[in-house]
Design an enzyme around this catalytic site. Sequence first.
Site, PDB file in Angstrom:
ATOM      1  N   GLU B 131       0.850  -1.191   0.000  1.00 13.14           N
ATOM      2  CA  GLU B 131       0.000   0.000   0.000  1.00 13.14           C
ATOM      3  C   GLU B 131       0.881   1.236   0.000  1.00 13.14           C
ATOM      4  O   GLU B 131       2.084   1.148   0.258  1.00 13.14           O
ATOM      5  CB  GLU B 131      -0.886  -0.003   1.254  1.00 13.14           C
ATOM      6  N   GLU B 371       8.792  -8.368  -3.606  1.00 17.05           N
ATOM      7  CA  GLU B 371       8.636  -9.508  -2.685  1.00 17.05           C
ATOM      8  C   GLU B 371       9.658  -9.475  -1.557  1.00 17.05           C
ATOM      9  O   GLU B 371      10.191 -10.503  -1.153  1.00 17.05           O
ATOM     10  CB  GLU B 371       8.666 -10.830  -3.465  1.00 17.05           C
TER      11      GLU B 371
HETATM   12  C1  LIG Z   1       7.455  -3.671 -10.590  1.00 20.23           C
HETATM   13  C2  LIG Z   1       6.894  -3.924  -9.227  1.00 20.23           C
HETATM   14  C3  LIG Z   1       5.949  -4.911  -9.058  1.00 20.23           C
HETATM   15  C4  LIG Z   1       5.384  -5.144  -7.805  1.00 20.23           C
HETATM   16  N1  LIG Z   1       4.396  -6.075  -7.693  1.00 20.23           N
HETATM   17  C5  LIG Z   1       3.748  -6.196  -6.507  1.00 20.23           C
HETATM   18  C6  LIG Z   1       2.600  -7.028  -6.384  1.00 20.23           C
HETATM   19  O1  LIG Z   1       2.202  -7.710  -7.339  1.00 20.23           O
HETATM   20  N2  LIG Z   1       1.955  -7.077  -5.204  1.00 20.23           N
HETATM   21  C7  LIG Z   1       2.363  -6.343  -4.126  1.00 20.23           C
HETATM   22  O2  LIG Z   1       1.738  -6.416  -3.092  1.00 20.23           O
HETATM   23  N3  LIG Z   1       3.462  -5.545  -4.197  1.00 20.23           N
HETATM   24  C8  LIG Z   1       4.143  -5.440  -5.366  1.00 20.23           C
HETATM   25  N4  LIG Z   1       5.230  -4.607  -5.462  1.00 20.23           N
HETATM   26  C9  LIG Z   1       5.640  -3.837  -4.292  1.00 20.23           C
HETATM   27  C10 LIG Z   1       6.948  -4.310  -3.667  1.00 20.23           C
HETATM   28  O3  LIG Z   1       6.775  -5.547  -3.056  1.00 20.23           O
HETATM   29  C11 LIG Z   1       7.373  -3.222  -2.686  1.00 20.23           C
HETATM   30  O4  LIG Z   1       7.771  -2.107  -3.470  1.00 20.23           O
HETATM   31  C12 LIG Z   1       8.491  -3.653  -1.787  1.00 20.23           C
HETATM   32  O5  LIG Z   1       8.038  -4.617  -0.876  1.00 20.23           O
HETATM   33  C13 LIG Z   1       9.115  -2.491  -1.014  1.00 20.23           C
HETATM   34  O6  LIG Z   1       8.147  -1.695  -0.418  1.00 20.23           O
HETATM   35  P1  LIG Z   1       8.167  -0.097  -0.595  1.00 20.23           P
HETATM   36  O7  LIG Z   1       8.263   0.146  -2.064  1.00 20.23           O
HETATM   37  O8  LIG Z   1       7.027   0.475   0.107  1.00 20.23           O
HETATM   38  O9  LIG Z   1       9.500   0.361   0.041  1.00 20.23           O
HETATM   39  P2  LIG Z   1       9.759   0.730   1.585  1.00 20.23           P
HETATM   40  O10 LIG Z   1       9.234  -0.335   2.440  1.00 20.23           O
HETATM   41  O11 LIG Z   1       9.296   2.096   1.828  1.00 20.23           O
HETATM   42  O12 LIG Z   1      11.332   0.673   1.607  1.00 20.23           O
HETATM   43  C14 LIG Z   1      12.175   1.772   1.215  1.00 20.23           C
HETATM   44  C15 LIG Z   1      13.602   1.387   1.545  1.00 20.23           C
HETATM   45  O13 LIG Z   1      13.740   1.209   2.952  1.00 20.23           O
HETATM   46  C16 LIG Z   1      14.277  -0.043   3.252  1.00 20.23           C
HETATM   47  N5  LIG Z   1      13.718  -0.587   4.478  1.00 20.23           N
HETATM   48  C17 LIG Z   1      12.415  -0.682   4.841  1.00 20.23           C
HETATM   49  N6  LIG Z   1      12.299  -1.276   6.024  1.00 20.23           N
HETATM   50  C18 LIG Z   1      13.549  -1.569   6.437  1.00 20.23           C
HETATM   51  C19 LIG Z   1      14.083  -2.185   7.586  1.00 20.23           C
HETATM   52  N7  LIG Z   1      13.305  -2.640   8.566  1.00 20.23           N
HETATM   53  N8  LIG Z   1      15.437  -2.295   7.698  1.00 20.23           N
HETATM   54  C20 LIG Z   1      16.236  -1.838   6.706  1.00 20.23           C
HETATM   55  N9  LIG Z   1      15.778  -1.260   5.590  1.00 20.23           N
HETATM   56  C21 LIG Z   1      14.455  -1.128   5.458  1.00 20.23           C
HETATM   57  C22 LIG Z   1      13.885  -0.899   2.066  1.00 20.23           C
HETATM   58  O14 LIG Z   1      14.716  -2.027   1.944  1.00 20.23           O
HETATM   59  C23 LIG Z   1      14.039   0.075   0.922  1.00 20.23           C
HETATM   60  O15 LIG Z   1      15.371   0.122   0.559  1.00 20.23           O
HETATM   61  C24 LIG Z   1       5.822  -4.393  -6.693  1.00 20.23           C
HETATM   62  C25 LIG Z   1       6.811  -3.416  -6.868  1.00 20.23           C
HETATM   63  C26 LIG Z   1       7.328  -3.172  -8.110  1.00 20.23           C
HETATM   64  C27 LIG Z   1       8.348  -2.089  -8.248  1.00 20.23           C
END
Ligand SMILES: Cc1cc2nc3c(=O)[nH]c(=O)nc-3n(C[C@H](O)[C@H](O)[C@H](O)COP(=O)(O)OP(=O)(O)OC[C@H]3O[C@@H](n4cnc5c(N)ncnc54)[C@H](O)[C@@H]3O)c2cc1C
Lengths: 250, 391
Positions: B131, B371
């Site tokens: 989300e 993922e």
């Molecule tokens: C092309 C694409 C397809 C996708 N398909 C799907 C899908 O089909 N279904 C779905 O549900 N999602 C999907 N996603 C979403 C994807 O799973 C998320 O983007 C991913 O899990 C990261 O979440 P975020 O983008 O909110 O990043 P954030 O969680 O905001 O992370 C930002 C940065 O902070 C770091 N970070 C966060 N928490 C921590 C921690 N505790 N310790 C250290 N570092 C941390 C992360 O590693 C990252 O570098 C997709 C994304 C893309 C780009």
Amino acid sequence: MKIAVCIKRVPDTTAKVRIAADGKTVDPAGVEWVIGPYEEIALEAALKLKEAGKAEKVTVLCLGPKEATKELRTALAMGADDAVLLVDGGGERDAAAVAGALAAEAKGLGADLLLFGWKAIDTDQASVPHLAAAILERPCVSFVTKLEAGDGRLLCHREVEGGTEALEVPLPCVLTAQKGLAEPRYASLKGIMAAKKKPLVEKPAPAAAAAVRTERLSLPPERPPGRILGQGVDAVPELVRLLRDEAKLL
Amino acid sequence: MNVDDFPWMEEHHRMIREAVRGFAAGEVAPRAVALDASCEFPLDLFGKMAELGFLGIPIPEELGGAGMDTLAYVIAVEELARVDGSLALGLAAHTSLGTYPIYAFGTEEQRRRWVPRLASGKGIAAFALTEPDAGSDAQGTRTTAVQDGDGWLVNGTKFYCTNGTHASTIVFTAVTGTAPGGKKEISAFVVEKGTPGLKYGAKEVKLGMRSSDTRVLHFEDMRLPAGNLLGGPESRGAGFKKFMLTLDGGRISVGAISVGLAQGALDRAVPYSRQREAFGQAIGDLGGISARLADMAVDVHAARLMVYDAALRKDRGLPFAKQASMAKLFASEAGMRATDSAIQVLGGYGFTREYEVERMYRDAKLCEIGEGTSEIQRLVIARSLSKEFGS
Ligand SMILES: Cc1cc2nc3c(=O)[nH]c(=O)nc-3n(C[C@H](O)[C@H](O)[C@H](O)COP(=O)(O)OP(=O)(O)OC[C@H]3O[C@@H](n4cnc5c(N)ncnc54)[C@H](O)[C@@H]3O)c2cc1C
């Protein structure tokens, strides 16, 4: 109608072929082996006849090394009912010897239609099917591009210079497949699972024999480097001339 | 180029590789450059994959699948990624994320209702967890589902849903109340395409995986019947756990995408290095280049072993979550190294579109994010270590 399709295990068309140390065979190292592309077309044509209710059984038949079970399984996955591998015990075998072994096996299988690819792309001889037809004393049509089954007869089309020839041939007979006859299917995953349970019989091939012997293999000469004739429209006449007179492509 | 099969693999593993490779070479490879440029979702290729049984590889035959194992599925994903990462991602999201949770956690009725359609490829599946304010921290879900008569009334927004508009079913998570202890109670649901209140945002324009359909989903007063609560009433509140288990499996397939991309990079770099000459010799014989090629090959081999090991563990019913995380982490980083090296080996040519390795590099980056990011994988692995060492 029972169909036997003869398939040969050949190096993949994209494989970079090297000659083995004996100077007479292809070095198998690093080569990926596949069903010959024309044999695949022949198999597809056979499967189409079966699916149209014109044939009750399609058997794939191969004379080759033990490893050729891989290609036979693929043929089973495409939809053939069963497979026979005549395991080649080694030694040189010319086209007549191959044809003899395949013809005898096809006869034993009771095949009404014996299908081949028009040539195997490794040796490029295009002679096994005709020799097999001669041994079996059956009519033979080569380069078939379209095939329909009638009552005890087959209607075949073949491309001839500037047109198409339609031929009728009685069963049993031998046909060779040319490009255009059918578009080979990909093996489906259901087919792959089903192939596990289909019969694949391995038996020793008759002893090798060769009246015609391979003296040596050599690679084609290196292609001369490309030439730049000029630029833009001005270069076109010379390009056309070379394509016509030198490359003989036009 | 030949991929070395492992001596312990079964015949159908080799056969599925050959079948998918044939399909990929004939139908996918010729279009990969154009699909990346146009960002068009190749619905027709999904149709062809469906006919061949690719959309239900690890699902039993009685539910419309091919009845193969996870390893076979992983090999298929890898072979597709070798020529087109986006298509492999679409297949992986459909299978491990969209279909698998219904198969694994659905009630018998739910399985019968949705899985055969998906596994046979008559429909495409998707998964919506992420989300706007809940990515890595997926428990931050704000989407709500409120009991409404017999069913549920859902409101919220999901980000980055792969296969979004093409999906006939989407599994998603929503907050359904407060769990004992004050935590959010998160449950999983299935929504079908065409349900009133399900709306799609514009297609995301992305760095890589460009022909994969990535969408924002809006749930606006979306009503779902009681039967759409995944796993039935007793599974209420178990949604988060189920999605985490789903991701364990999904990570294996993201690892497989990375292996495929890395192999694809190697497939292009080695022949190029043999044929390109500089300073009077093939560049592949120059020290810097040959070392890169060797490292790429080691990366591909190690990543493949890790991914296959995780898949085999899953198939044998052994714990595999840690191995899946390790495989995903290593493979996605190996994928970045290998695709980067391939560009370097090809030089200026590698930087241009038609040589394809720049696309693979862009596609590979997603595997370090989707993922579970690499940072999250390291957390998962470290957490598992601290458990194993009992502290
Ligand atoms: C092309 C694409 C397809 C996708 N398909 C799907 C899908 O089909 N279904 C779905 O549900 N999602 C999907 N996603 C979403 C994807 O799973 C998320 O983007 C991913 O899990 C990261 O979440 P975020 O983008 O909110 O990043 P954030 O969680 O905001 O992370 C930002 C940065 O902070 C770091 N970070 C966060 N928490 C921590 C921690 N505790 N310790 C250290 N570092 C941390 C992360 O590693 C990252 O570098 C997709 C994304 C893309 C780009």
